[in-house]
Design an enzyme around this catalytic site. Structure first.
Site, PDB file in Angstrom:
ATOM      1  N   THR A   1      53.500  44.907  39.975  1.00 43.96           N
ATOM      2  CA  THR A   1      52.063  44.925  40.214  1.00 43.96           C
ATOM      3  C   THR A   1      51.574  46.371  40.249  1.00 43.96           C
ATOM      4  O   THR A   1      52.344  47.299  40.019  1.00 43.96           O
ATOM      5  CB  THR A   1      51.718  44.085  41.474  1.00 43.96           C
ATOM      6  OG1 THR A   1      50.311  43.986  41.586  1.00 43.96           O
ATOM      7  CG2 THR A   1      52.285  44.676  42.746  1.00 43.96           C
TER       8      THR A   1
ATOM      9  N   LYS B   1      52.359  48.565  36.153  1.00 45.39           N
ATOM     10  CA  LYS B   1      52.488  47.658  35.010  1.00 45.39           C
ATOM     11  C   LYS B   1      52.718  48.397  33.680  1.00 45.39           C
ATOM     12  O   LYS B   1      53.381  47.877  32.791  1.00 45.39           O
ATOM     13  CB  LYS B   1      51.255  46.754  34.900  1.00 45.39           C
ATOM     14  CG  LYS B   1      51.187  45.721  36.032  1.00 45.39           C
ATOM     15  CD  LYS B   1      50.041  44.754  35.853  1.00 45.39           C
ATOM     16  CE  LYS B   1      50.075  43.709  36.962  1.00 45.39           C
ATOM     17  NZ  LYS B   1      49.049  42.678  36.796  1.00 45.39           N
TER      18      LYS B   1
ATOM     19  N   ASN C   1      54.142  42.271  33.741  1.00 47.18           N
ATOM     20  CA  ASN C   1      54.102  41.822  35.139  1.00 47.18           C
ATOM     21  C   ASN C   1      55.362  41.081  35.558  1.00 47.18           C
ATOM     22  O   ASN C   1      55.465  40.668  36.708  1.00 47.18           O
ATOM     23  CB  ASN C   1      52.829  41.012  35.443  1.00 47.18           C
ATOM     24  CG  ASN C   1      53.009  39.532  35.210  1.00 47.18           C
ATOM     25  OD1 ASN C   1      53.741  39.126  34.306  1.00 47.18           O
ATOM     26  ND2 ASN C   1      52.360  38.718  36.018  1.00 47.18           N
TER      27      ASN C   1
ATOM     28  N   GLY D   1      34.638  42.597  30.632  1.00 43.93           N
ATOM     29  CA  GLY D   1      35.645  43.613  30.893  1.00 43.93           C
ATOM     30  C   GLY D   1      36.629  43.747  29.736  1.00 43.93           C
ATOM     31  O   GLY D   1      36.858  42.782  28.992  1.00 43.93           O
ATOM     32  N   ALA D   2      37.172  44.959  29.584  1.00 43.91           N
ATOM     33  CA  ALA D   2      38.146  45.199  28.517  1.00 43.91           C
ATOM     34  C   ALA D   2      39.283  46.077  29.038  1.00 43.91           C
ATOM     35  O   ALA D   2      39.911  46.810  28.289  1.00 43.91           O
ATOM     36  CB  ALA D   2      37.463  45.854  27.321  1.00 43.91           C
TER      37      ALA D   2
ATOM     38  N   GLY E   1      42.865  46.250  31.762  1.00 45.29           N
ATOM     39  CA  GLY E   1      44.176  45.596  31.750  1.00 45.29           C
ATOM     40  C   GLY E   1      44.101  44.086  31.897  1.00 45.29           C
ATOM     41  O   GLY E   1      44.808  43.350  31.203  1.00 45.29           O
ATOM     42  N   ALA E   2      43.224  43.603  32.775  1.00 46.53           N
ATOM     43  CA  ALA E   2      43.152  42.163  33.036  1.00 46.53           C
ATOM     44  C   ALA E   2      42.671  41.410  31.796  1.00 46.53           C
ATOM     45  O   ALA E   2      43.222  40.364  31.430  1.00 46.53           O
ATOM     46  CB  ALA E   2      42.215  41.904  34.210  1.00 46.53           C
TER      47      ALA E   2
ATOM     48  N   GLY F   1      40.560  33.713  41.532  1.00 41.89           N
ATOM     49  CA  GLY F   1      41.828  33.829  40.822  1.00 41.89           C
ATOM     50  C   GLY F   1      43.072  33.376  41.571  1.00 41.89           C
ATOM     51  O   GLY F   1      44.190  33.681  41.144  1.00 41.89           O
TER      52      GLY F   1
HETATM   53  P1  ATR Z   1      42.693  48.024  34.564  1.00 40.26           P
HETATM   54  O1  ATR Z   1      43.122  48.365  33.199  1.00 40.26           O
HETATM   55  O2  ATR Z   1      43.617  48.467  35.643  1.00 40.26           O
HETATM   56  O3  ATR Z   1      42.249  46.597  34.689  1.00 40.26           O
HETATM   57  P2  ATR Z   1      40.425  49.541  33.982  1.00 40.26           P
HETATM   58  O4  ATR Z   1      41.022  49.913  32.691  1.00 40.26           O
HETATM   59  O5  ATR Z   1      39.787  50.577  34.839  1.00 40.26           O
HETATM   60  O6  ATR Z   1      41.417  48.857  34.918  1.00 40.26           O
HETATM   61  O7  ATR Z   1      39.379  48.377  33.646  1.00 40.26           O
HETATM   62  C1  ATR Z   1      38.490  47.909  34.554  1.00 40.26           C
HETATM   63  C2  ATR Z   1      37.429  47.086  33.810  1.00 40.26           C
HETATM   64  O8  ATR Z   1      36.365  46.791  34.707  1.00 40.26           O
HETATM   65  C3  ATR Z   1      36.812  47.808  32.625  1.00 40.26           C
HETATM   66  O9  ATR Z   1      36.475  46.879  31.638  1.00 40.26           O
HETATM   67  C4  ATR Z   1      35.550  48.434  33.250  1.00 40.26           C
HETATM   68  O10 ATR Z   1      34.534  48.682  32.332  1.00 40.26           O
HETATM   69  P3  ATR Z   1      34.534  50.051  31.449  1.00 40.26           P
HETATM   70  O11 ATR Z   1      35.741  49.993  30.566  1.00 40.26           O
HETATM   71  O12 ATR Z   1      33.289  50.016  30.669  1.00 40.26           O
HETATM   72  O13 ATR Z   1      34.607  51.158  32.460  1.00 40.26           O
HETATM   73  C5  ATR Z   1      35.151  47.307  34.152  1.00 40.26           C
HETATM   74  N1  ATR Z   1      34.282  47.668  35.278  1.00 40.26           N
HETATM   75  C6  ATR Z   1      34.607  48.300  36.422  1.00 40.26           C
HETATM   76  N2  ATR Z   1      33.560  48.387  37.249  1.00 40.26           N
HETATM   77  C7  ATR Z   1      32.507  47.790  36.616  1.00 40.26           C
HETATM   78  C8  ATR Z   1      31.134  47.544  36.948  1.00 40.26           C
HETATM   79  N3  ATR Z   1      30.612  47.933  38.112  1.00 40.26           N
HETATM   80  N4  ATR Z   1      30.392  46.895  36.043  1.00 40.26           N
HETATM   81  C9  ATR Z   1      30.902  46.483  34.862  1.00 40.26           C
HETATM   82  N5  ATR Z   1      32.189  46.686  34.491  1.00 40.26           N
HETATM   83  C10 ATR Z   1      32.977  47.330  35.350  1.00 40.26           C
END
Ligand code: ATR
Length: 281
Positions: free
Chosen positions: A65, A69, A90, A130-131, A133-134, A247
């Site tokens: 975790t 990862k 994971n 979102g784009a 890791g998840a 989740g």
């Molecule tokens: P991880 O890969 O660990 O999941 P990350 O790469 O920081 O973390 O991704 C977090 C996701 O949440 C991204 O899609 C981020 O959007 P951006 O790539 O445009 O930054 C999104 N995210 C985080 N806070 C947000 C917010 N307040 N509103 C919309 N999207 C958000």
């Protein structure tokens, strides 16, 4: 001696994995132990040293975790296609001196939505917010579930586009797969299923998603768990969405996938999901 497994992360105090796998082991009569290891964030080699020590002590497999990862991906000898696409791991299995790596987050999510929540995705319009890791972990199993349309929205549109382009190469299911920004969503109409795969809920924030994406008979899914009615779920509920979920089911289902991969037997998940579910409000 029992076969040894563990979850590694930092911090690790909050983890539910030992409880989940302990429950599975009892239910299926498997002779195994499952612990929690706090991996060192520094030095850079601290994580891989911890994994190697666990293997040397007879460890058979590990869950990984945050924040390890990507480091787990880097140290693996073999990676599944899902792990390759997400660039993250994971679950690991140690066999014949090799580290075999998987990522069950996405399949766990799809299984929770389709089997537990009775919302098959085939032929549906699905939106992922979102784009990071998840979302990366979820995308390939989502494509395999054959929605009619899959849209990935992100604040940084380029990140969503890059992800979609990468998955499009292995999209043999034929549905449409596109990327967009939040400002484009108002023109895209209603979706049957909207997934919040951003990290916004971890800080109590709402991604800038318009309420017009939700459909009354549809569903909304929050990847975070145990956070109650997050701003995203509240928006969905206020828009009249019938099925809203967090989740916790995904957490248990990804664990069940790893357990089946390690032990060759799939545990029942329903009772455990019920036990771990915190009411949304
Ligand atoms: P991880 O890969 O660990 O999941 P990350 O790469 O920081 O973390 O991704 C977090 C996701 O949440 C991204 O899609 C981020 O959007 P951006 O790539 O445009 O930054 C999104 N995210 C985080 N806070 C947000 C917010 N307040 N509103 C919309 N999207 C958000």
């Amino acid at each position: 001696m029992s076969d040894r497994y563990a979850v590694i992360g930092n911090p690790i105090g909050h983890t539910k994995s030992p409880l989940i796998h302990g429950f599975f082991a009892q239910e299926t009569g498997q002779d195994m132990s499952y612990g929690a290891i706090e991996g060192p964030v520094e030095p850079a080699s601290g994580f891989s040293d911890s994994v190697k020590r666990f293997i040397a002590a007879g460890g058979r497999g590990m869950n990984v975790t945050a924040p390890f990862k990507l480091a787990a991906f880097a140290m693996s000898d073999e990676r599944s296609e899902r792990a390759q696409l997400s660039g993250a791991v994971n679950a690991m299995k140690f066999e014949g001196g090799r580290i075999i790596a998987e990522n069950f987050d996405g399949v766990g999510l799809v299984r929770d939505i389709e089997v537990n929540l009775h919302q098959p995705m085939v032929g549906k319009r699905v939106l992922i917010l979102g784009a990071g890791g998840a979302a990366r972990g979820a995308l390939l199993p989502f494509v395999a579930a054959r929605p009619a349309e899959l849209v990935v929205a992100n604040r940084h549109v380029d990140k969503a586009r890059a992800l979609v382009e990468q998955v499009a190469r292995s999209n043999t299911a034929g549905g449409s797969l596109t990327a967009c920004g939040y400002a484009d969503l108002a023109a895209l109409g209603r979706f049957d299923l909207v997934i919040n795969a951003t990290s916004a809920s971890l800080t109590g924030q709402l991604p800038p998603v318009p309420a017009s994406v939700f459909s009354a008979g549809g569903s909304a899914y929050e990847l975070a768990y145990g956070k109650g009615l997050t701003p995203f779920l509240r928006l969905a509920r206020d828009a009249g969405v019938e099925s809203i979920a967090d989740g916790v089911g995904m957490l248990v289902e990804q664990a069940a996938e790893a357990f089946a991969w390690w032990r060759g037997v799939r545990p029942e998940t329903r009772a455990l999901i019920e036990r771990l579910t915190v009411p949304l409000d």
